[in-house]
Design an enzyme around this catalytic site. Structure first.
Site, short mmCIF file in Angstrom:
data_model
loop_
_atom_site.label_atom_id
_atom_site.label_comp_id
_atom_site.label_asym_id
_atom_site.label_seq_id
_atom_site.Cartn_x
_atom_site.Cartn_y
_atom_site.Cartn_z
N ASP A 76 91.08 40.40 -2.73
CA ASP A 76 90.48 39.84 -1.52
C ASP A 76 89.38 40.76 -0.99
OD1 ASP A 76 92.19 37.71 -1.62
OD2 ASP A 76 92.81 37.82 0.48
N ASP B 19 96.56 41.59 -5.47
CA ASP B 19 96.32 40.53 -4.48
C ASP B 19 95.42 41.08 -3.37
OD1 ASP B 19 96.54 38.10 -3.29
OD2 ASP B 19 98.60 38.37 -2.57
#
Ligand code: ATP
Length: 354
Positions: free
Chosen positions: A248, A244
């Site tokens: 990003d 995750d």
């Protein structure tokens, strides 16, 4: 080989009903050029479904989705839902869990003419999506976080051989069709048992793919290396939380988080969903950039091409990507990228080159 592709569509909240239709028309054109017709099934979801069905993810929608291999899902703005819907499981999480979408594939590639911190980045992050430290999905009953007293909070991290093996297989399969290099990202110097198991299983799977080069990085070193020499990496495979965060970072290095595409998939089902949220601040004003949604649909078509062994689906995906690049190269961009095009003007220009 299919001549009709059945796709379920959940347009979602905020800018969803603006960006999703652009991706639908673009996909329709790219697929038509390959002799494939699309049949779309629009299903209730999100804020409008609360009004019409009393739930943001109606049971009737879940039941209907059962019959689809491919779904296109817009963003949801659950923070704006009235209670009790706001506190319920977010609709995206419901979909991931209900359909066992264990892999989150997030590519990061710079697009020429869009400023990028790392113009040479061309990565695929393969993120385990069903366990790890994610409290909403790593328990059969209850949540993986709890507080024995108001001043003590505990979190359970779950890593299993089965989930590590299937995500590693996805990563090595993907690497075969890319530059043949997988980096296993973990933190086994500290989380020895959990991320150590993840690393070991990935290396076991690597033995079945001798043509793919495999190496490993600790997640903290990986973050630094992505900034220092992003062009050296091809496929990263990692557990949920690390994936995750790194995805990003990679998206931002490739231009902007606003361009980031993603699919969530199992072996039998794929969900295309852009990484960005519902962007209520710009909804309904023609300012939304449909690029991430279009790229997500392209990735879903690639997934379907592999599953069905149908190169026409991959050709349609490639044509969508080339069309986006040509549109951007012609200077047609939405305001978030410094352009002046509206969402539909971007779409119209894109359709004209497909
Ligand atoms: P969530 O928690 O659902 O991800 P968020 O508020 O953190 O929501 P976004 O909804 O993605 O994040 O919005 C963050 C910022 O990016 C907002 O200013 C929004 O207008 C902008 N933004 C997000 N997506 C797009 C897009 N497709 N086109 C243009 N701007 C966007």
């Amino acid at each position: 080989m299919v001549d009709v592709l059945q796709v379920a569509v959940l347009a979602g909240d905020g800018i969803g009903p603006e960006v999703v239709p652009v991706a639908m028309v673009a996909a329709e054109k790219a697929l038509a050029a390959q002799g494939i017709r699309v049949q779309w099934e629009m299903l209730p979801f999100g804020r409008s479904a609360i009004d019409s069905h009393g739930e943001s993810m109606p049971t009737s929608t879940l039941d209907a989705l059962d019959g689809f291999e491919m779904m296109v899902v817009g963003p949801h703005d659950s923070a704006s839902y009235p209670e009790p819907h706001r506190s319920a499981a977010p609709p995206g999480a419901v979909l991931r869990k209900h359909f066992g979408l264990y892999a989150n594939l997030r590519p990061a590639q710079a697009i020429p003419h869009i400023p990028a911190t790392a113009p040479d980045i061309d990565l695929l992050i393969v993120r385990e999506n069903s366990e790890g430290l994610y409290a909403d999905r790593n328990m059969a009953v209850g949540a993986g976080e709890f507080m024995p007293t108001p001043d003590v909070a505990l979190s359970v991290g779950v890593v299993t051989r089965q989930a590590s093996e299937r995500i590693a297989e996805r990563a090595f399969e993907a690497a075969r069709t890319r530059r043949g290099h997988v980096t296993v990202v973990h933190k086994a110097n500290v989380l020895r048992l959990t991320t150590g198991l993840f690393r070991d299983v990935c290396f076991e799977v690597a033995q079945r793919y001798p043509e793919v080069r495999v190496d490993q990085q600790h997640v903290d070193a990986m973050a630094a290396l992505l900034v220092r020499r992003p062009g050296d990496f091809d496929v990263l495979v990692t557990e949920n939380l690390f994936g995750d965060i790194l995805s990003d970072l990679a998206a931002e290095l490739s231009g902007s988080l606003g361009l980031a595409s993603s699919i969530n998939c199992s072996d039998t089902r794929v969900m295309a969903q852009a990484v960005h949220g519902a962007a209520p601040d710009i909804a309904g004003r023609g300012l939304a950039n449909p690029l991430a949604m279009i790229s997500s649909v392209a990735s879903a078509l690639d997934w379907a091409a592999t599953r069905r062994a149908d190169p026409r689906l991959a050709a349609a995906a490639a044509s969508l990507r080339a069309g986006v690049a040509a549109t951007v190269a012609a200077g047609v961009m939405t305001p978030d990228l410094g352009g002046i095009a509206t969402t539909s003007e971007f779409g119209d220009r894109l359709y004209s080159v497909l």
